[in-house]
Design a protein around this motif. Structure first.
Motif, PDB file in Angstrom:
ATOM      1  N   VAL A 166       0.851  -1.197   0.000  1.00  7.82           N
ATOM      2  CA  VAL A 166       0.000   0.000   0.000  1.00  7.82           C
ATOM      3  C   VAL A 166       0.880   1.238   0.000  1.00  7.82           C
ATOM      4  O   VAL A 166       1.894   1.288   0.697  1.00  7.82           O
ATOM      5  CB  VAL A 166      -0.936   0.009   1.234  1.00  7.82           C
ATOM      6  CG1 VAL A 166      -1.626   1.361   1.399  1.00  7.82           C
ATOM      7  CG2 VAL A 166      -1.970  -1.107   1.137  1.00  7.82           C
ATOM      8  N   ILE A 167       0.501   2.231  -0.791  1.00  3.34           N
ATOM      9  CA  ILE A 167       1.152   3.544  -0.774  1.00  3.34           C
ATOM     10  C   ILE A 167       0.201   4.536  -0.115  1.00  3.34           C
ATOM     11  O   ILE A 167      -0.982   4.599  -0.462  1.00  3.34           O
ATOM     12  CB  ILE A 167       1.480   4.026  -2.195  1.00  3.34           C
ATOM     13  CG1 ILE A 167       2.566   3.161  -2.834  1.00  3.34           C
ATOM     14  CG2 ILE A 167       1.928   5.495  -2.179  1.00  3.34           C
ATOM     15  CD1 ILE A 167       2.844   3.509  -4.277  1.00  3.34           C
ATOM     16  N   GLU A 168       0.727   5.310   0.834  1.00  2.16           N
ATOM     17  CA  GLU A 168      -0.070   6.361   1.467  1.00  2.16           C
ATOM     18  C   GLU A 168       0.495   7.720   1.080  1.00  2.16           C
ATOM     19  O   GLU A 168       1.664   8.010   1.333  1.00  2.16           O
ATOM     20  CB  GLU A 168      -0.079   6.209   2.985  1.00  2.16           C
ATOM     21  CG  GLU A 168      -0.928   7.267   3.683  1.00  2.16           C
ATOM     22  CD  GLU A 168      -1.112   6.982   5.158  1.00  2.16           C
ATOM     23  OE1 GLU A 168      -1.786   5.980   5.476  1.00  2.16           O
ATOM     24  OE2 GLU A 168      -0.574   7.747   5.985  1.00  2.16           O
ATOM     25  N   LEU A 169      -0.349   8.538   0.459  1.00  2.00           N
ATOM     26  CA  LEU A 169       0.062   9.873   0.052  1.00  2.00           C
ATOM     27  C   LEU A 169       0.153  10.792   1.261  1.00  2.00           C
ATOM     28  O   LEU A 169      -0.711  10.750   2.153  1.00  2.00           O
ATOM     29  CB  LEU A 169      -0.938  10.450  -0.944  1.00  2.00           C
ATOM     30  CG  LEU A 169      -1.212   9.640  -2.210  1.00  2.00           C
ATOM     31  CD1 LEU A 169      -2.220  10.373  -3.095  1.00  2.00           C
ATOM     32  CD2 LEU A 169       0.060   9.388  -2.982  1.00  2.00           C
ATOM     33  N   ASP A 170       1.179  11.629   1.287  1.00  6.77           N
ATOM     34  CA  ASP A 170       1.342  12.610   2.361  1.00  6.77           C
ATOM     35  C   ASP A 170       0.613  13.892   1.960  1.00  6.77           C
ATOM     36  O   ASP A 170       1.218  14.889   1.568  1.00  6.77           O
ATOM     37  CB  ASP A 170       2.824  12.877   2.612  1.00  6.77           C
ATOM     38  CG  ASP A 170       3.049  13.850   3.768  1.00  6.77           C
ATOM     39  OD1 ASP A 170       2.131  13.993   4.599  1.00  6.77           O
ATOM     40  OD2 ASP A 170       4.128  14.475   3.818  1.00  6.77           O
ATOM     41  N   VAL A 171      -0.708  13.833   2.040  1.00  6.97           N
ATOM     42  CA  VAL A 171      -1.558  14.977   1.701  1.00  6.97           C
ATOM     43  C   VAL A 171      -2.642  15.096   2.768  1.00  6.97           C
ATOM     44  O   VAL A 171      -2.910  14.161   3.527  1.00  6.97           O
ATOM     45  CB  VAL A 171      -2.221  14.818   0.311  1.00  6.97           C
ATOM     46  CG1 VAL A 171      -1.174  14.791  -0.792  1.00  6.97           C
ATOM     47  CG2 VAL A 171      -3.092  13.577   0.248  1.00  6.97           C
ATOM     48  N   LEU A 172      -3.286  16.259   2.834  1.00  6.25           N
ATOM     49  CA  LEU A 172      -4.403  16.452   3.741  1.00  6.25           C
ATOM     50  C   LEU A 172      -5.630  15.722   3.214  1.00  6.25           C
ATOM     51  O   LEU A 172      -5.819  15.603   2.003  1.00  6.25           O
ATOM     52  CB  LEU A 172      -4.710  17.943   3.882  1.00  6.25           C
ATOM     53  CG  LEU A 172      -3.563  18.827   4.395  1.00  6.25           C
ATOM     54  CD1 LEU A 172      -3.995  20.287   4.396  1.00  6.25           C
ATOM     55  CD2 LEU A 172      -3.124  18.389   5.785  1.00  6.25           C
ATOM     56  N   ILE A 349      18.402  12.471  -7.539  1.00  9.70           N
ATOM     57  CA  ILE A 349      17.121  13.170  -7.425  1.00  9.70           C
ATOM     58  C   ILE A 349      17.225  14.138  -6.256  1.00  9.70           C
ATOM     59  O   ILE A 349      17.354  13.734  -5.102  1.00  9.70           O
ATOM     60  CB  ILE A 349      15.973  12.171  -7.189  1.00  9.70           C
ATOM     61  CG1 ILE A 349      15.927  11.154  -8.334  1.00  9.70           C
ATOM     62  CG2 ILE A 349      14.647  12.901  -7.044  1.00  9.70           C
ATOM     63  CD1 ILE A 349      14.887  10.073  -8.136  1.00  9.70           C
ATOM     64  N   PRO A 350      17.207  15.455  -6.520  1.00 11.72           N
ATOM     65  CA  PRO A 350      17.343  16.432  -5.443  1.00 11.72           C
ATOM     66  C   PRO A 350      16.161  16.392  -4.487  1.00 11.72           C
ATOM     67  O   PRO A 350      15.021  16.205  -4.895  1.00 11.72           O
ATOM     68  CB  PRO A 350      17.425  17.769  -6.193  1.00 11.72           C
ATOM     69  CG  PRO A 350      16.715  17.527  -7.478  1.00 11.72           C
ATOM     70  CD  PRO A 350      16.984  16.090  -7.825  1.00 11.72           C
ATOM     71  N   ALA A 351      16.449  16.543  -3.192  1.00 11.95           N
ATOM     72  CA  ALA A 351      15.377  16.627  -2.201  1.00 11.95           C
ATOM     73  C   ALA A 351      14.683  17.977  -2.344  1.00 11.95           C
ATOM     74  O   ALA A 351      15.320  19.011  -2.568  1.00 11.95           O
ATOM     75  CB  ALA A 351      15.956  16.455  -0.810  1.00 11.95           C
ATOM     76  N   LYS A 352      13.367  17.976  -2.191  1.00 11.64           N
ATOM     77  CA  LYS A 352      12.610  19.221  -2.311  1.00 11.64           C
ATOM     78  C   LYS A 352      11.316  19.110  -1.537  1.00 11.64           C
ATOM     79  O   LYS A 352      10.735  18.033  -1.417  1.00 11.64           O
ATOM     80  CB  LYS A 352      12.335  19.547  -3.779  1.00 11.64           C
ATOM     81  CG  LYS A 352      11.619  18.444  -4.545  1.00 11.64           C
ATOM     82  CD  LYS A 352      11.459  18.806  -6.007  1.00 11.64           C
ATOM     83  CE  LYS A 352      10.844  17.659  -6.780  1.00 11.64           C
ATOM     84  NZ  LYS A 352      10.704  17.959  -8.218  1.00 11.64           N
ATOM     85  N   PRO A 353      10.828  20.225  -0.991  1.00  9.61           N
ATOM     86  CA  PRO A 353       9.543  20.188  -0.283  1.00  9.61           C
ATOM     87  C   PRO A 353       8.407  19.980  -1.287  1.00  9.61           C
ATOM     88  O   PRO A 353       8.399  20.574  -2.369  1.00  9.61           O
ATOM     89  CB  PRO A 353       9.472  21.558   0.376  1.00  9.61           C
ATOM     90  CG  PRO A 353      10.339  22.441  -0.477  1.00  9.61           C
ATOM     91  CD  PRO A 353      11.450  21.564  -0.993  1.00  9.61           C
ATOM     92  N   LEU A 354       7.448  19.130  -0.935  1.00 11.19           N
ATOM     93  CA  LEU A 354       6.316  18.845  -1.817  1.00 11.19           C
ATOM     94  C   LEU A 354       5.029  19.247  -1.101  1.00 11.19           C
ATOM     95  O   LEU A 354       4.909  19.142   0.111  1.00 11.19           O
ATOM     96  CB  LEU A 354       6.286  17.363  -2.186  1.00 11.19           C
ATOM     97  CG  LEU A 354       7.492  16.844  -2.945  1.00 11.19           C
ATOM     98  CD1 LEU A 354       7.416  15.334  -3.127  1.00 11.19           C
ATOM     99  CD2 LEU A 354       7.609  17.535  -4.304  1.00 11.19           C
ATOM    100  N   PRO A 355       4.030  19.697  -1.866  1.00 15.92           N
ATOM    101  CA  PRO A 355       2.793  20.203  -1.253  1.00 15.92           C
ATOM    102  C   PRO A 355       1.932  19.097  -0.652  1.00 15.92           C
ATOM    103  O   PRO A 355       1.914  17.974  -1.133  1.00 15.92           O
ATOM    104  CB  PRO A 355       2.073  20.871  -2.424  1.00 15.92           C
ATOM    105  CG  PRO A 355       2.558  20.116  -3.640  1.00 15.92           C
ATOM    106  CD  PRO A 355       3.998  19.794  -3.328  1.00 15.92           C
ATOM    107  N   ARG A 356       1.212  19.433   0.425  1.00 13.51           N
ATOM    108  CA  ARG A 356       0.260  18.515   1.040  1.00 13.51           C
ATOM    109  C   ARG A 356      -1.180  18.904   0.715  1.00 13.51           C
ATOM    110  O   ARG A 356      -2.118  18.181   1.065  1.00 13.51           O
ATOM    111  CB  ARG A 356       0.456  18.476   2.561  1.00 13.51           C
ATOM    112  CG  ARG A 356       1.824  18.000   2.985  1.00 13.51           C
ATOM    113  CD  ARG A 356       1.908  17.829   4.494  1.00 13.51           C
ATOM    114  NE  ARG A 356       1.103  16.686   4.931  1.00 13.51           N
ATOM    115  CZ  ARG A 356       0.181  16.754   5.881  1.00 13.51           C
ATOM    116  NH1 ARG A 356      -0.082  17.913   6.477  1.00 13.51           N
ATOM    117  NH2 ARG A 356      -0.497  15.681   6.241  1.00 13.51           N
ATOM    118  N   THR A 357      -1.349  20.043   0.072  1.00 15.96           N
ATOM    119  CA  THR A 357      -2.704  20.514  -0.249  1.00 15.96           C
ATOM    120  C   THR A 357      -2.925  20.486  -1.762  1.00 15.96           C
ATOM    121  O   THR A 357      -1.991  20.365  -2.536  1.00 15.96           O
ATOM    122  CB  THR A 357      -2.922  21.937   0.264  1.00 15.96           C
ATOM    123  OG1 THR A 357      -1.932  22.810  -0.313  1.00 15.96           O
ATOM    124  CG2 THR A 357      -2.810  21.964   1.773  1.00 15.96           C
TER     125      THR A 357
END
Length: 357
Positions: A166-172, A349-357
Protein backbone atom coordinates in the motif's frame (compact mmCIF):
# COMPACT_ATOMS: atom_id res chain seq x y z
CA UNK A 1 18.42 -1.20 -32.50
CA UNK A 2 18.08 -3.22 -29.29
CA UNK A 3 19.87 -6.56 -29.36
CA UNK A 4 17.97 -9.78 -28.74
CA UNK A 5 18.64 -12.20 -25.88
CA UNK A 6 20.29 -14.64 -28.31
CA UNK A 7 22.57 -11.91 -29.69
CA UNK A 8 23.60 -10.89 -26.18
CA UNK A 9 24.47 -14.50 -25.34
CA UNK A 10 26.56 -14.80 -28.50
CA UNK A 11 28.43 -11.61 -27.61
CA UNK A 12 29.17 -12.97 -24.10
CA UNK A 13 30.49 -16.24 -25.51
CA UNK A 14 32.75 -14.27 -27.84
CA UNK A 15 34.16 -12.36 -24.86
CA UNK A 16 34.78 -15.71 -23.17
CA UNK A 17 36.42 -17.12 -26.33
CA UNK A 18 33.96 -20.01 -26.09
CA UNK A 19 31.59 -19.63 -29.06
CA UNK A 20 30.84 -23.36 -29.06
CA UNK A 21 29.75 -23.30 -25.36
CA UNK A 22 32.31 -25.98 -24.54
CA UNK A 23 33.07 -24.45 -21.13
CA UNK A 24 30.19 -22.09 -20.42
CA UNK A 25 26.74 -23.46 -21.24
CA UNK A 26 23.81 -21.19 -22.06
CA UNK A 27 21.85 -22.21 -18.95
CA UNK A 28 24.65 -20.94 -16.72
CA UNK A 29 24.97 -17.74 -18.72
CA UNK A 30 21.20 -17.24 -18.49
CA UNK A 31 21.45 -17.28 -14.69
CA UNK A 32 24.21 -14.68 -14.77
CA UNK A 33 22.28 -12.50 -17.24
CA UNK A 34 19.25 -12.45 -14.95
CA UNK A 35 21.42 -11.70 -11.92
CA UNK A 36 23.32 -8.89 -13.62
CA UNK A 37 20.15 -7.27 -14.95
CA UNK A 38 19.10 -6.90 -11.31
CA UNK A 39 22.53 -5.66 -10.22
CA UNK A 40 22.61 -3.10 -13.03
CA UNK A 41 19.24 -1.73 -11.94
CA UNK A 42 20.79 -0.62 -8.64
CA UNK A 43 22.63 2.03 -10.61
CA UNK A 44 20.55 2.65 -13.74
CA UNK A 45 16.99 1.40 -13.36
CA UNK A 46 14.18 1.19 -15.86
CA UNK A 47 11.49 3.72 -14.89
CA UNK A 48 7.91 2.56 -15.45
CA UNK A 49 4.82 4.74 -14.93
CA UNK A 50 1.64 3.01 -13.77
CA UNK A 51 -1.69 4.72 -13.12
CA UNK A 52 -3.68 3.76 -10.00
CA UNK A 53 -6.89 5.35 -8.72
CA UNK A 54 -7.84 6.83 -5.38
CA UNK A 55 -11.01 5.62 -3.67
CA UNK A 56 -12.82 8.32 -1.67
CA UNK A 57 -16.57 7.80 -2.04
CA UNK A 58 -18.73 8.48 1.00
CA UNK A 59 -22.38 8.68 2.02
CA UNK A 60 -25.08 7.63 4.48
CA UNK A 61 -26.84 4.27 4.82
CA UNK A 62 -30.57 4.65 4.08
CA UNK A 63 -31.98 1.23 5.11
CA UNK A 64 -30.04 -0.56 7.87
CA UNK A 65 -30.34 -3.99 6.20
CA UNK A 66 -28.21 -6.70 7.82
CA UNK A 67 -24.80 -7.21 6.11
CA UNK A 68 -25.74 -4.65 3.45
CA UNK A 69 -24.82 -1.08 2.63
CA UNK A 70 -27.72 0.83 1.11
CA UNK A 71 -27.47 4.34 -0.31
CA UNK A 72 -30.45 5.21 -2.51
CA UNK A 73 -29.52 8.88 -2.43
CA UNK A 74 -26.17 8.60 -4.24
CA UNK A 75 -26.62 5.25 -6.07
CA UNK A 76 -22.85 5.23 -6.64
CA UNK A 77 -21.93 1.53 -6.29
CA UNK A 78 -20.12 -0.33 -9.08
CA UNK A 79 -19.92 -3.95 -10.21
CA UNK A 80 -16.15 -3.83 -9.70
CA UNK A 81 -16.49 -2.92 -6.00
CA UNK A 82 -16.72 -6.62 -5.08
CA UNK A 83 -14.08 -7.79 -7.56
CA UNK A 84 -11.71 -5.11 -6.28
CA UNK A 85 -12.42 -6.00 -2.62
CA UNK A 86 -13.30 -2.42 -1.72
CA UNK A 87 -13.24 -1.65 2.01
CA UNK A 88 -16.26 -0.08 3.78
CA UNK A 89 -15.59 2.03 6.89
CA UNK A 90 -18.55 2.90 9.08
CA UNK A 91 -17.26 6.26 10.31
CA UNK A 92 -20.08 6.60 12.85
CA UNK A 93 -19.18 3.42 14.76
CA UNK A 94 -15.60 2.95 13.46
CA UNK A 95 -16.38 -0.54 12.16
CA UNK A 96 -15.14 -2.21 8.99
CA UNK A 97 -16.20 -4.65 6.27
CA UNK A 98 -15.28 -5.71 2.73
CA UNK A 99 -17.63 -5.63 -0.27
CA UNK A 100 -18.60 -9.15 -1.35
CA UNK A 101 -21.17 -8.37 -4.06
CA UNK A 102 -22.93 -5.53 -5.85
CA UNK A 103 -26.69 -6.08 -5.58
CA UNK A 104 -27.46 -2.84 -7.44
CA UNK A 105 -26.08 0.67 -7.82
CA UNK A 106 -27.72 1.41 -4.43
CA UNK A 107 -26.94 -1.79 -2.48
CA UNK A 108 -23.71 -3.63 -1.65
CA UNK A 109 -23.38 -6.94 0.20
CA UNK A 110 -20.79 -6.82 2.98
CA UNK A 111 -18.58 -9.35 4.76
CA UNK A 112 -19.90 -8.15 8.14
CA UNK A 113 -23.07 -6.58 9.53
CA UNK A 114 -21.77 -3.08 10.33
CA UNK A 115 -24.32 -0.58 8.97
CA UNK A 116 -27.50 0.86 10.51
CA UNK A 117 -29.82 3.38 8.92
CA UNK A 118 -28.49 6.93 9.16
CA UNK A 119 -24.88 5.89 9.82
CA UNK A 120 -22.11 7.35 7.66
CA UNK A 121 -19.63 5.40 5.58
CA UNK A 122 -16.51 5.87 3.49
CA UNK A 123 -15.17 3.53 0.79
CA UNK A 124 -11.43 2.77 0.50
CA UNK A 125 -9.25 0.76 -1.84
CA UNK A 126 -8.48 -2.91 -1.21
CA UNK A 127 -6.59 -3.44 2.10
CA UNK A 128 -6.51 0.31 2.72
CA UNK A 129 -7.39 2.20 5.90
CA UNK A 130 -8.06 5.67 4.54
CA UNK A 131 -8.76 7.52 1.30
CA UNK A 132 -5.14 8.65 0.94
CA UNK A 133 -3.99 5.08 0.29
CA UNK A 134 -3.75 3.07 -2.94
CA UNK A 135 -3.18 -0.66 -3.30
CA UNK A 136 -0.20 -1.76 -5.44
CA UNK A 137 -0.24 -5.47 -4.52
CA UNK A 138 -1.27 -6.52 -8.03
CA UNK A 139 2.14 -5.46 -9.33
CA UNK A 140 4.91 -8.10 -9.48
CA UNK A 141 6.39 -8.51 -6.00
CA UNK A 142 9.88 -7.40 -7.05
CA UNK A 143 8.44 -4.04 -8.22
CA UNK A 144 6.51 -3.03 -5.09
CA UNK A 145 9.48 -1.81 -3.03
CA UNK A 146 10.87 0.27 -5.89
CA UNK A 147 8.55 3.29 -5.88
CA UNK A 148 10.49 6.48 -6.65
CA UNK A 149 7.80 9.05 -7.47
CA UNK A 150 4.07 9.59 -6.87
CA UNK A 151 1.85 12.25 -8.48
CA UNK A 152 -1.71 13.19 -7.49
CA UNK A 153 -3.36 14.70 -9.38
CA UNK A 154 -1.07 13.81 -12.27
CA UNK A 155 1.47 16.61 -12.56
CA UNK A 156 1.69 17.30 -8.81
CA UNK A 157 4.41 15.28 -7.09
CA UNK A 158 3.72 14.13 -3.53
CA UNK A 159 5.66 12.73 -0.61
CA UNK A 160 4.50 9.24 0.32
CA UNK A 161 4.95 6.28 2.64
CA UNK A 162 5.33 2.73 1.38
CA UNK A 163 3.48 0.23 3.59
CA UNK A 164 4.22 -3.17 2.06
CA UNK A 165 1.66 -3.37 -0.76
CA UNK A 166 0.00 0.00 0.00
CA UNK A 167 1.15 3.54 -0.77
CA UNK A 168 -0.07 6.36 1.47
CA UNK A 169 0.06 9.87 0.05
CA UNK A 170 1.34 12.61 2.36
CA UNK A 171 -1.56 14.98 1.70
CA UNK A 172 -4.40 16.45 3.74
CA UNK A 173 -7.69 14.55 3.70
CA UNK A 174 -9.32 17.67 2.27
CA UNK A 175 -7.08 17.37 -0.80
CA UNK A 176 -8.65 14.03 -1.77
CA UNK A 177 -11.57 14.68 -4.10
CA UNK A 178 -14.75 12.58 -4.17
CA UNK A 179 -14.23 9.60 -6.53
CA UNK A 180 -17.98 9.09 -7.17
CA UNK A 181 -18.21 8.16 -10.86
CA UNK A 182 -21.77 9.53 -11.14
CA UNK A 183 -20.60 13.11 -10.66
CA UNK A 184 -20.53 15.59 -13.54
CA UNK A 185 -17.91 16.76 -14.10
CA UNK A 186 -15.78 13.95 -12.66
CA UNK A 187 -13.08 14.72 -10.13
CA UNK A 188 -9.46 13.69 -10.86
CA UNK A 189 -8.80 10.24 -9.37
CA UNK A 190 -5.67 9.07 -11.19
CA UNK A 191 -2.43 8.60 -9.23
CA UNK A 192 0.74 8.24 -11.31
CA UNK A 193 3.28 5.96 -9.63
CA UNK A 194 6.81 5.60 -11.01
CA UNK A 195 8.65 2.34 -10.29
CA UNK A 196 12.42 1.83 -10.69
CA UNK A 197 12.73 -1.77 -11.86
CA UNK A 198 15.30 -4.06 -13.54
CA UNK A 199 15.75 -3.69 -17.27
CA UNK A 200 13.97 -6.12 -19.56
CA UNK A 201 15.76 -8.51 -21.92
CA UNK A 202 13.04 -10.72 -23.34
CA UNK A 203 13.88 -14.33 -24.21
CA UNK A 204 11.20 -14.38 -26.90
CA UNK A 205 12.24 -14.67 -30.53
CA UNK A 206 8.98 -13.23 -31.92
CA UNK A 207 7.68 -10.14 -30.18
CA UNK A 208 4.44 -9.52 -32.12
CA UNK A 209 1.08 -11.27 -32.04
CA UNK A 210 -2.66 -10.65 -31.85
CA UNK A 211 -5.51 -10.71 -29.37
CA UNK A 212 -7.43 -13.97 -29.79
CA UNK A 213 -11.09 -13.77 -28.72
CA UNK A 214 -13.95 -13.16 -31.14
CA UNK A 215 -15.97 -11.26 -28.53
CA UNK A 216 -12.95 -9.17 -27.52
CA UNK A 217 -12.05 -8.12 -23.97
CA UNK A 218 -13.56 -5.51 -21.66
CA UNK A 219 -11.86 -2.59 -19.97
CA UNK A 220 -10.36 -3.71 -16.67
CA UNK A 221 -9.62 -7.30 -17.76
CA UNK A 222 -6.21 -8.54 -16.57
CA UNK A 223 -5.95 -11.84 -18.49
CA UNK A 224 -6.26 -12.27 -22.26
CA UNK A 225 -5.55 -14.98 -24.83
CA UNK A 226 -3.13 -14.18 -27.66
CA UNK A 227 -1.98 -15.97 -30.82
CA UNK A 228 0.28 -15.37 -33.80
CA UNK A 229 3.39 -15.64 -31.63
CA UNK A 230 6.39 -18.00 -31.86
CA UNK A 231 5.64 -21.74 -31.72
CA UNK A 232 6.64 -22.17 -28.07
CA UNK A 233 8.33 -20.26 -25.28
CA UNK A 234 7.86 -18.47 -21.95
CA UNK A 235 6.69 -14.91 -21.39
CA UNK A 236 8.37 -13.98 -18.12
CA UNK A 237 7.18 -11.91 -15.17
CA UNK A 238 8.08 -8.25 -15.66
CA UNK A 239 7.99 -8.27 -19.46
CA UNK A 240 6.32 -5.27 -21.06
CA UNK A 241 3.84 -5.07 -23.93
CA UNK A 242 1.53 -2.63 -25.66
CA UNK A 243 -1.80 -3.13 -27.42
CA UNK A 244 -3.16 -1.52 -30.56
CA UNK A 245 -5.01 1.74 -29.77
CA UNK A 246 -4.00 1.66 -26.08
CA UNK A 247 -1.74 4.27 -24.49
CA UNK A 248 -0.80 2.09 -21.48
CA UNK A 249 2.26 -0.10 -21.12
CA UNK A 250 1.23 -3.41 -19.52
CA UNK A 251 3.41 -5.54 -17.21
CA UNK A 252 3.30 -9.34 -17.12
CA UNK A 253 2.48 -10.49 -13.55
CA UNK A 254 2.45 -14.27 -14.04
CA UNK A 255 4.76 -16.25 -16.31
CA UNK A 256 2.88 -17.45 -19.40
CA UNK A 257 3.60 -20.41 -21.64
CA UNK A 258 3.21 -20.34 -25.41
CA UNK A 259 2.17 -23.54 -27.20
CA UNK A 260 1.20 -23.80 -30.87
CA UNK A 261 1.91 -20.05 -31.14
CA UNK A 262 -0.71 -19.03 -28.54
CA UNK A 263 -1.39 -18.79 -24.83
CA UNK A 264 -2.88 -16.78 -21.94
CA UNK A 265 -1.11 -13.79 -20.41
CA UNK A 266 -1.88 -12.08 -17.08
CA UNK A 267 -0.82 -8.48 -16.54
CA UNK A 268 -1.27 -5.18 -14.71
CA UNK A 269 -2.82 -2.64 -14.91
CA UNK A 270 -6.15 -3.86 -16.28
CA UNK A 271 -7.06 -2.93 -19.85
CA UNK A 272 -7.62 0.80 -20.12
CA UNK A 273 -10.32 0.23 -22.73
CA UNK A 274 -11.81 -2.62 -24.76
CA UNK A 275 -9.59 -4.75 -26.98
CA UNK A 276 -10.98 -6.44 -30.11
CA UNK A 277 -10.17 -9.78 -31.71
CA UNK A 278 -6.99 -9.56 -33.84
CA UNK A 279 -5.81 -6.30 -32.24
CA UNK A 280 -2.01 -6.20 -32.46
CA UNK A 281 0.10 -6.91 -29.38
CA UNK A 282 3.80 -5.98 -29.23
CA UNK A 283 6.27 -7.14 -26.58
CA UNK A 284 9.37 -5.13 -25.69
CA UNK A 285 12.51 -6.90 -26.92
CA UNK A 286 14.84 -5.02 -24.58
CA UNK A 287 15.03 -1.80 -22.57
CA UNK A 288 18.84 -1.73 -22.48
CA UNK A 289 20.74 1.12 -24.11
CA UNK A 290 23.76 0.19 -26.28
CA UNK A 291 26.02 1.22 -23.39
CA UNK A 292 24.17 -0.98 -20.91
CA UNK A 293 24.20 -3.89 -23.38
CA UNK A 294 27.99 -3.82 -23.51
CA UNK A 295 28.29 -3.44 -19.73
CA UNK A 296 25.93 -6.38 -19.25
CA UNK A 297 27.97 -8.58 -21.61
CA UNK A 298 31.21 -7.69 -19.85
CA UNK A 299 29.83 -8.26 -16.37
CA UNK A 300 28.26 -11.61 -17.25
CA UNK A 301 31.51 -12.73 -18.85
CA UNK A 302 33.45 -11.67 -15.76
CA UNK A 303 31.03 -13.42 -13.39
CA UNK A 304 31.20 -16.60 -15.46
CA UNK A 305 35.01 -16.56 -15.38
CA UNK A 306 35.08 -16.02 -11.61
CA UNK A 307 32.74 -18.97 -11.19
CA UNK A 308 34.87 -21.15 -13.44
CA UNK A 309 38.18 -20.33 -11.71
CA UNK A 310 37.02 -22.45 -8.76
CA UNK A 311 37.64 -25.53 -10.91
CA UNK A 312 41.28 -24.52 -11.46
CA UNK A 313 42.40 -23.96 -7.88
CA UNK A 314 43.95 -27.41 -7.51
CA UNK A 315 45.39 -27.76 -11.02
CA UNK A 316 48.40 -26.49 -12.99
CA UNK A 317 47.52 -25.71 -16.59
CA UNK A 318 49.64 -24.64 -19.57
CA UNK A 319 49.57 -21.07 -18.30
CA UNK A 320 51.61 -22.02 -15.29
CA UNK A 321 50.82 -21.80 -11.59
CA UNK A 322 49.88 -18.12 -11.89
CA UNK A 323 47.20 -18.66 -14.54
CA UNK A 324 44.42 -19.00 -11.99
CA UNK A 325 45.25 -15.70 -10.30
CA UNK A 326 45.74 -13.84 -13.60
CA UNK A 327 42.36 -15.05 -14.90
CA UNK A 328 40.66 -14.15 -11.65
CA UNK A 329 42.26 -10.69 -11.59
CA UNK A 330 41.19 -10.05 -15.19
CA UNK A 331 37.58 -10.78 -14.23
CA UNK A 332 37.79 -8.59 -11.11
CA UNK A 333 39.25 -5.71 -13.15
CA UNK A 334 36.40 -5.98 -15.67
CA UNK A 335 33.82 -5.89 -12.91
CA UNK A 336 35.48 -2.86 -11.33
CA UNK A 337 35.60 -1.01 -14.65
CA UNK A 338 31.93 -1.67 -15.44
CA UNK A 339 31.00 -0.67 -11.87
CA UNK A 340 32.65 2.72 -12.43
CA UNK A 341 30.80 3.13 -15.73
CA UNK A 342 27.48 2.33 -14.09
CA UNK A 343 28.07 4.78 -11.24
CA UNK A 344 28.84 7.57 -13.71
CA UNK A 345 25.35 7.10 -15.15
CA UNK A 346 23.50 7.49 -11.83
CA UNK A 347 20.87 10.24 -11.90
CA UNK A 348 20.54 11.93 -8.52
CA UNK A 349 17.12 13.17 -7.42
CA UNK A 350 17.34 16.43 -5.44
CA UNK A 351 15.38 16.63 -2.20
CA UNK A 352 12.61 19.22 -2.31
CA UNK A 353 9.54 20.19 -0.28
CA UNK A 354 6.32 18.85 -1.82
CA UNK A 355 2.79 20.20 -1.25
CA UNK A 356 0.26 18.51 1.04
CA UNK A 357 -2.70 20.51 -0.25
Amino acid sequence: MAQSYATIQTRILQLLQDTSSATYDTTELGMWIEDELKRTSRYQSLLIDVIFKIESRFGTDSAGTASKLTDTSKAQFLAADATDEKVIHNTTDDTWAVVTAQDSTSILSLSRNIMASGENYEIYNKRCRNKRQIYIGDMPSEFRQKVVRVEYPIGTERNFRLLDDVIELDVLDSTMRDSDSTLSPLNPVDVLVTFAVPHILSQLTDWSGEVDLVAGYAAGDTTIHIDGMQTSGTIEIGELFTLENHRSVYIITTAGTLASSEGDISFYPGLETTSADNDDISFRKSTLTPELEEILCQRVAARAILSNTVTKVASINPGGSGAYERERQWAMDMLAETERNLKRGIRTIPAKPLPRT
